[in-house]
Write a protein that holds these residues in place. Structure first.
Motif, short mmCIF file in Angstrom:
data_model
loop_
_atom_site.label_atom_id
_atom_site.label_comp_id
_atom_site.label_asym_id
_atom_site.label_seq_id
_atom_site.Cartn_x
_atom_site.Cartn_y
_atom_site.Cartn_z
N ILE A 22 63.68 11.69 -5.37
CA ILE A 22 63.10 11.07 -6.56
C ILE A 22 63.83 11.56 -7.81
CG2 ILE A 22 61.00 11.01 -7.97
CD1 ILE A 22 59.49 11.29 -5.18
N ILE A 23 64.04 12.86 -7.86
CA ILE A 23 64.64 13.45 -9.06
C ILE A 23 66.07 12.96 -9.28
CG2 ILE A 23 65.43 15.61 -7.95
CD1 ILE A 23 63.87 15.34 -11.47
N LEU A 26 65.71 9.58 -10.95
CA LEU A 26 65.21 9.76 -12.32
C LEU A 26 66.29 10.34 -13.23
CD1 LEU A 26 61.57 11.07 -11.88
CD2 LEU A 26 62.24 8.89 -12.84
N ASN A 27 67.03 11.32 -12.68
CA ASN A 27 68.10 11.92 -13.49
C ASN A 27 69.13 10.89 -13.91
OD1 ASN A 27 67.15 14.51 -13.68
ND2 ASN A 27 68.28 15.29 -11.92
N VAL A 29 68.62 7.71 -14.46
CA VAL A 29 68.03 6.91 -15.55
C VAL A 29 67.99 7.73 -16.84
CG1 VAL A 29 65.97 5.66 -16.30
CG2 VAL A 29 66.67 5.55 -13.90
N GLU A 30 67.60 9.00 -16.68
CA GLU A 30 67.51 9.90 -17.84
C GLU A 30 68.86 10.05 -18.54
OE1 GLU A 30 65.74 13.73 -16.84
OE2 GLU A 30 66.69 14.63 -18.61
N LYS A 31 69.92 10.11 -17.74
CA LYS A 31 71.26 10.31 -18.33
C LYS A 31 71.87 9.01 -18.84
CE LYS A 31 71.49 14.69 -16.92
NZ LYS A 31 70.68 15.53 -17.75
N LEU A 66 58.63 4.59 -13.56
CA LEU A 66 59.30 3.86 -14.63
C LEU A 66 58.36 2.83 -15.25
CD1 LEU A 66 62.91 3.33 -13.22
CD2 LEU A 66 62.11 5.10 -14.78
N ILE A 69 56.04 4.36 -17.72
CA ILE A 69 56.57 4.78 -19.02
C ILE A 69 57.29 3.64 -19.74
CG2 ILE A 69 56.67 7.26 -18.57
CD1 ILE A 69 59.54 6.99 -17.75
N PRO A 107 66.87 1.08 -22.19
CA PRO A 107 66.30 1.52 -23.48
C PRO A 107 66.52 3.01 -23.72
CG PRO A 107 64.57 0.77 -21.96
CD PRO A 107 65.88 0.52 -21.28
N VAL A 108 66.77 3.75 -22.66
CA VAL A 108 67.04 5.20 -22.79
C VAL A 108 68.36 5.40 -23.52
CG1 VAL A 108 67.60 7.28 -21.47
CG2 VAL A 108 65.72 5.81 -20.73
N ASN A 111 68.88 4.47 -27.52
CA ASN A 111 68.53 5.39 -28.60
C ASN A 111 69.28 6.72 -28.52
OD1 ASN A 111 66.60 3.60 -29.57
ND2 ASN A 111 65.11 4.30 -28.07
N ASP A 112 70.23 6.79 -27.60
CA ASP A 112 70.92 8.05 -27.41
C ASP A 112 72.41 7.86 -27.66
OD1 ASP A 112 71.99 10.40 -26.60
OD2 ASP A 112 71.14 10.40 -24.58
N GLN B 13 51.51 11.83 -21.80
CA GLN B 13 52.30 11.50 -22.99
C GLN B 13 51.45 11.61 -24.26
OE1 GLN B 13 54.07 7.81 -21.02
NE2 GLN B 13 55.32 8.05 -22.83
N SER B 47 61.57 15.00 -16.15
CA SER B 47 62.50 13.89 -16.28
C SER B 47 61.79 12.63 -16.78
CB SER B 47 63.17 13.64 -14.93
OG SER B 47 64.11 12.62 -15.05
N ILE B 51 62.62 10.71 -20.26
CA ILE B 51 63.00 9.29 -20.30
C ILE B 51 62.09 8.54 -21.28
CG2 ILE B 51 63.11 7.13 -18.97
CD1 ILE B 51 63.81 8.87 -16.49
N LYS B 54 62.96 9.42 -24.82
CA LYS B 54 64.26 8.85 -25.23
C LYS B 54 64.08 7.38 -25.55
CE LYS B 54 67.93 11.62 -23.09
NZ LYS B 54 69.00 11.63 -22.10
N ASN B 57 62.81 6.80 -28.85
CA ASN B 57 63.68 7.40 -29.85
C ASN B 57 62.98 8.58 -30.55
OD1 ASN B 57 66.03 7.73 -31.19
ND2 ASN B 57 65.72 6.05 -32.65
#
Lengths: 120, 222
Positions: A22-23, A26-27, A29-31, A66, A69, A107-108, A111-112, B13, B47, B51, B54, B57
């Protein structure tokens, strides 16, 4: 076979999809990955018996997270195909790329600025 | 073991909304065994929250650690060098963890990331069931190892109620009538007459009814 598939797809090899956790998804997507998919063996054909079935459940769990969030769960998928199905591999790569293209950038990443730069 | 479920990401959250630097603390005890608050789940939560932030923002810096047990000050004290470096701390232990942490580090703000649900065990991979209500006076030997207090919806001690039907409890089709199971086991073992035994009324003062409980073992105290 010399089949073409979209160059956006970066392959990470693992001994069995059961190794994918799982991680890891997720990682990605996070990156800033716009999409991640797991290409496992056909169900019932796992060399380690149930690696692909277990990972399908992990993929479903990541989709659920996902969704919770507010990220499109379709950005993460699981496909099953045999190592002899090269044409199907290329087809899946095109299919997934088209789907992600339709969804647009993650969308991650939007904004990054750092990962945006890296991804570009 | 103590079984718990992770709170919804939405609730977590909302809790951590004002914070920008967070520590998530896991526990290697029960919540690791029931796959809800061990080092793996801590990383997943970190994580997921990263996410989410992020995406909004509104970035957050999250560090993670998992200690041996959060219900023991010996291990809780191991966080003393780091705990002050964060806006808040999210504990993934059962309800005992965030309480021990906030008693030990009075200046810091702690949040629970899980809902503690029951004392139970895994009946199969990924499925846990309640087995004990922690009533303080165990009588399962009278019922062949089946606890009617934890497993009967009404905690009845004298047989099934009218809500028992075809071995199921009226509260849900997924809940067996434990009194049906107790009687079936007694018949199977040829000891049905055990249930005729007259027992004194149960002393509920040892359960929660007697207020918060404390256990003192003189041979261990210093």
């Amino acid at each position: 076979m010399r089949l073409n598939y979209p160059s956006e797809v970066k392959v990470i090899q693992v001994p069995c999809t059961g190794r994918v956790d799982i991680i890891h998804l997720l990682n990605a997507v996070e990156k800033g990955a716009d999409g991640v998919y797991v290409a496992g063996c056909l169900e019932g054909e796992c060399h380690y018996l149930t690696g692909n079935i277990k990972t399908r459940k992990k993929v479903e769990y990541v989709k659920k997270i996902l969704g919770e969030i507010g990220i499109e769960p379709e950005r993460v998928e699981m496909y099953n195909l045999s190592s002899a199905q090269g044409a199907r591999f290329a087809e899946i790569a095109r299919e997934m790329t088209a789907k992600i293209r339709e969804l647009g950038p993650s969308p991650v990443r939007m904004n990054d600025p750092v990962s945006e730069k890296k991804a570009a | 073991m103590i079984v718990a479920d992770r709170k919804s990401l939405e609730e977590i959250q909302e809790m951590i909304k004002p914070h920008r630097k967070l520590l998530i603390v896991g526990c290697k005890g029960c919540v690791t065994v029931c796959n809800v608050g061990g080092s793996k789940e801590v990383e997943i939560l970190a994580s997921a929250l990263t996410i989410a932030r992020k995406k909004e923002n509104n970035e957050i810096e999250i560090d993670t650690t998992t200690i041996e047990r959060q219900c023991d000050n010996e291990y809780v004290s191991q966080l003393k060098e780091t705990v002050g470096n964060y806006d808040a701390v999210l504990s993934m232990a059962c309800g005992v963890g965030p309480q021990f942490l906030s008693e030990y580090y009075r200046e810091q703000k702690f949040y629970p990331a899980v809902n503690t649900t029951f004392f139970g065990g895994a009946v199969s991979h990924g499925i846990w069931e309640e087995r004990c209500a922690g009533c303080g006076t165990c009588i399962i030997h009278d019922f062949d190892g089946i606890c009617p207090i934890a497993r009967c919806a009404k905690s009845l001690l004298h047989g099934p109620c009218g809500g028992s039907s075809n071995g199921l409890c009226e509260i849900s089709k997924e809940t067996i009538c434990i009194w049906d199971a107790i009687v079936a086991k007694k018949i199977e073992q040829g000891r049905l007459e055990d249930l005729l035994k007259v027992r004194p009324a149960k002393d509920w003062r040892t359960a929660r009814d007697g207020g918060p409980r404390r256990s003192i073992r003189e041979e261990l105290t210093r």
